[in-house]
Design a protein around this motif. Structure first.
Motif, PDB file in Angstrom:
ATOM      1  N   VAL A   4    -133.147-134.575 -17.618  1.00  0.00           N
ATOM      2  CA  VAL A   4    -134.387-135.070 -17.030  1.00  0.00           C
ATOM      3  C   VAL A   4    -134.597-134.316 -15.729  1.00  0.00           C
ATOM      4  O   VAL A   4    -133.672-134.210 -14.910  1.00  0.00           O
ATOM      5  N   TYR A   5    -135.804-133.784 -15.544  1.00  0.00           N
ATOM      6  CA  TYR A   5    -136.121-133.004 -14.351  1.00  0.00           C
ATOM      7  C   TYR A   5    -137.488-133.430 -13.841  1.00  0.00           C
ATOM      8  O   TYR A   5    -138.455-133.481 -14.604  1.00  0.00           O
ATOM      9  N   VAL A   6    -137.560-133.747 -12.535  1.00  0.00           N
ATOM     10  CA  VAL A   6    -138.822-134.097 -11.898  1.00  0.00           C
ATOM     11  C   VAL A   6    -138.915-133.314 -10.594  1.00  0.00           C
ATOM     12  O   VAL A   6    -137.936-133.239  -9.838  1.00  0.00           O
ATOM     13  N   SER A   7    -140.081-132.734 -10.343  1.00  0.00           N
ATOM     14  CA  SER A   7    -140.311-132.032  -9.076  1.00  0.00           C
ATOM     15  C   SER A   7    -141.686-132.405  -8.551  1.00  0.00           C
ATOM     16  O   SER A   7    -142.560-132.845  -9.308  1.00  0.00           O
ATOM     17  N   ASP A   8    -141.852-132.199  -7.240  1.00  0.00           N
ATOM     18  CA  ASP A   8    -143.135-132.503  -6.617  1.00  0.00           C
ATOM     19  C   ASP A   8    -143.178-131.801  -5.267  1.00  0.00           C
ATOM     20  O   ASP A   8    -142.164-131.278  -4.790  1.00  0.00           O
ATOM     21  N   VAL A   9    -144.342-131.826  -4.657  1.00  0.00           N
ATOM     22  CA  VAL A   9    -144.523-131.270  -3.319  1.00  0.00           C
ATOM     23  C   VAL A   9    -144.811-132.429  -2.377  1.00  0.00           C
ATOM     24  O   VAL A   9    -145.634-133.302  -2.673  1.00  0.00           O
ATOM     25  N   ILE A  10    -144.114-132.429  -1.253  1.00  0.00           N
ATOM     26  CA  ILE A  10    -144.345-133.425  -0.210  1.00  0.00           C
ATOM     27  C   ILE A  10    -144.954-132.707   0.983  1.00  0.00           C
ATOM     28  O   ILE A  10    -144.443-131.670   1.427  1.00  0.00           O
ATOM     29  N   ASP A  11    -146.015-133.257   1.508  1.00  0.00           N
ATOM     30  CA  ASP A  11    -146.748-132.637   2.613  1.00  0.00           C
ATOM     31  C   ASP A  11    -146.075-132.958   3.951  1.00  0.00           C
ATOM     32  O   ASP A  11    -146.621-133.659   4.797  1.00  0.00           O
ATOM     33  N   ALA A  12    -144.869-132.436   4.083  1.00  0.00           N
ATOM     34  CA  ALA A  12    -144.087-132.574   5.311  1.00  0.00           C
ATOM     35  C   ALA A  12    -143.039-131.463   5.301  1.00  0.00           C
ATOM     36  O   ALA A  12    -142.632-131.010   4.228  1.00  0.00           O
ATOM     37  N   PRO A  13    -142.599-131.014   6.472  1.00  0.00           N
ATOM     38  CA  PRO A  13    -141.599-129.950   6.519  1.00  0.00           C
ATOM     39  C   PRO A  13    -140.281-130.364   5.865  1.00  0.00           C
ATOM     40  O   PRO A  13    -139.898-131.541   5.897  1.00  0.00           O
ATOM     41  N   ALA A  14    -139.582-129.396   5.290  1.00  0.00           N
ATOM     42  CA  ALA A  14    -138.307-129.670   4.613  1.00  0.00           C
ATOM     43  C   ALA A  14    -137.305-130.340   5.544  1.00  0.00           C
ATOM     44  O   ALA A  14    -136.558-131.225   5.119  1.00  0.00           O
ATOM     45  N   GLU A  15    -137.269-129.942   6.799  1.00  0.00           N
ATOM     46  CA  GLU A  15    -136.328-130.549   7.741  1.00  0.00           C
ATOM     47  C   GLU A  15    -136.585-132.046   7.887  1.00  0.00           C
ATOM     48  O   GLU A  15    -135.651-132.840   7.970  1.00  0.00           O
ATOM     49  N   LYS A  16    -137.868-132.423   7.901  1.00  0.00           N
ATOM     50  CA  LYS A  16    -138.217-133.845   8.032  1.00  0.00           C
ATOM     51  C   LYS A  16    -137.868-134.608   6.761  1.00  0.00           C
ATOM     52  O   LYS A  16    -137.314-135.716   6.814  1.00  0.00           O
ATOM     53  N   VAL A  17    -138.187-134.028   5.605  1.00  0.00           N
ATOM     54  CA  VAL A  17    -137.884-134.688   4.334  1.00  0.00           C
ATOM     55  C   VAL A  17    -136.374-134.826   4.160  1.00  0.00           C
ATOM     56  O   VAL A  17    -135.871-135.883   3.783  1.00  0.00           O
ATOM     57  N   TRP A  18    -135.626-133.758   4.464  1.00  0.00           N
ATOM     58  CA  TRP A  18    -134.172-133.821   4.339  1.00  0.00           C
ATOM     59  C   TRP A  18    -133.582-134.838   5.317  1.00  0.00           C
ATOM     60  O   TRP A  18    -132.706-135.616   4.951  1.00  0.00           O
ATOM     61  N   ALA A  19    -134.060-134.854   6.544  1.00  0.00           N
ATOM     62  CA  ALA A  19    -133.546-135.824   7.521  1.00  0.00           C
ATOM     63  C   ALA A  19    -133.741-137.249   7.021  1.00  0.00           C
ATOM     64  O   ALA A  19    -132.881-138.114   7.223  1.00  0.00           O
ATOM     65  N   PHE A  20    -134.840-137.494   6.321  1.00  0.00           N
ATOM     66  CA  PHE A  20    -135.124-138.822   5.797  1.00  0.00           C
ATOM     67  C   PHE A  20    -134.287-139.148   4.570  1.00  0.00           C
ATOM     68  O   PHE A  20    -133.879-140.295   4.374  1.00  0.00           O
TER      69      PHE A  20
END
Length: 144
Positions: A4-20
């Protein structure tokens, strides 16, 4: 073996998404189906080998072990130790990659596991749509 594979784009910088999302036990704060989650034995949630134990909204109980973690690659991998789902050998990975144009994030969540043919469609839906896709959208709503 099912995949199973799911991908998407989040409208925020990678550093912010990873920190969360780097808190392996943080899904209890943002995922819509997680009722309660805790790391067993008080271990750090970014320590390979830690086990998170949690309940989901339908009453199911799961235990998952963190088997790889990298701040550099913005990724972690885990395996299910205990689950009410009829699956075996489940290994999943979460990854956040920067999209340089627009300072957004490409997120991926995938899993490989063994499941009987008669349960495969249901499990793919539960893992893909109800867990992975719903989780990514919940993260986007929180950090985007």
């Amino acid at each position: 073996m099912a995949h199973v594979y799911v991908s998407d784009v989040i409208d925020a910088p990678a550093e912010k998404v990873w920190a969360f999302t780097r808190d392996y036990n943080g899904h209890g704060d943002w995922h819509p189906i997680i009722e309660k989650s805790e790391i067993e034995e008080g271990r750090p949630s970014d320590q390979v080998g830690c086990v998170r134990a949690f309940t989901v909204s339908d009453g199911g109980f799961l235990r998952e072990r963190l088997i790889a973690f990298s701040d550099t690659d913005r990724t972690f991998t885990y395996t299910i130790l205990e689950s009410p789902m009829p699956i075996e050998n489940y290994v999943a990975t979460w990854r956040v990659t920067p999209i340089t144009e627009g300072d957004r994030s490409f997120v991926e969540w995938w899993a490989d596991f063994d499941v009987s043919p008669e349960d495969e469609a249901d499990i793919r839906e539960r893992v893909g749509r109800n867990t992975f896709a719903a989780g990514i959208r919940a993260i986007a709503d929180r950090v985007g």
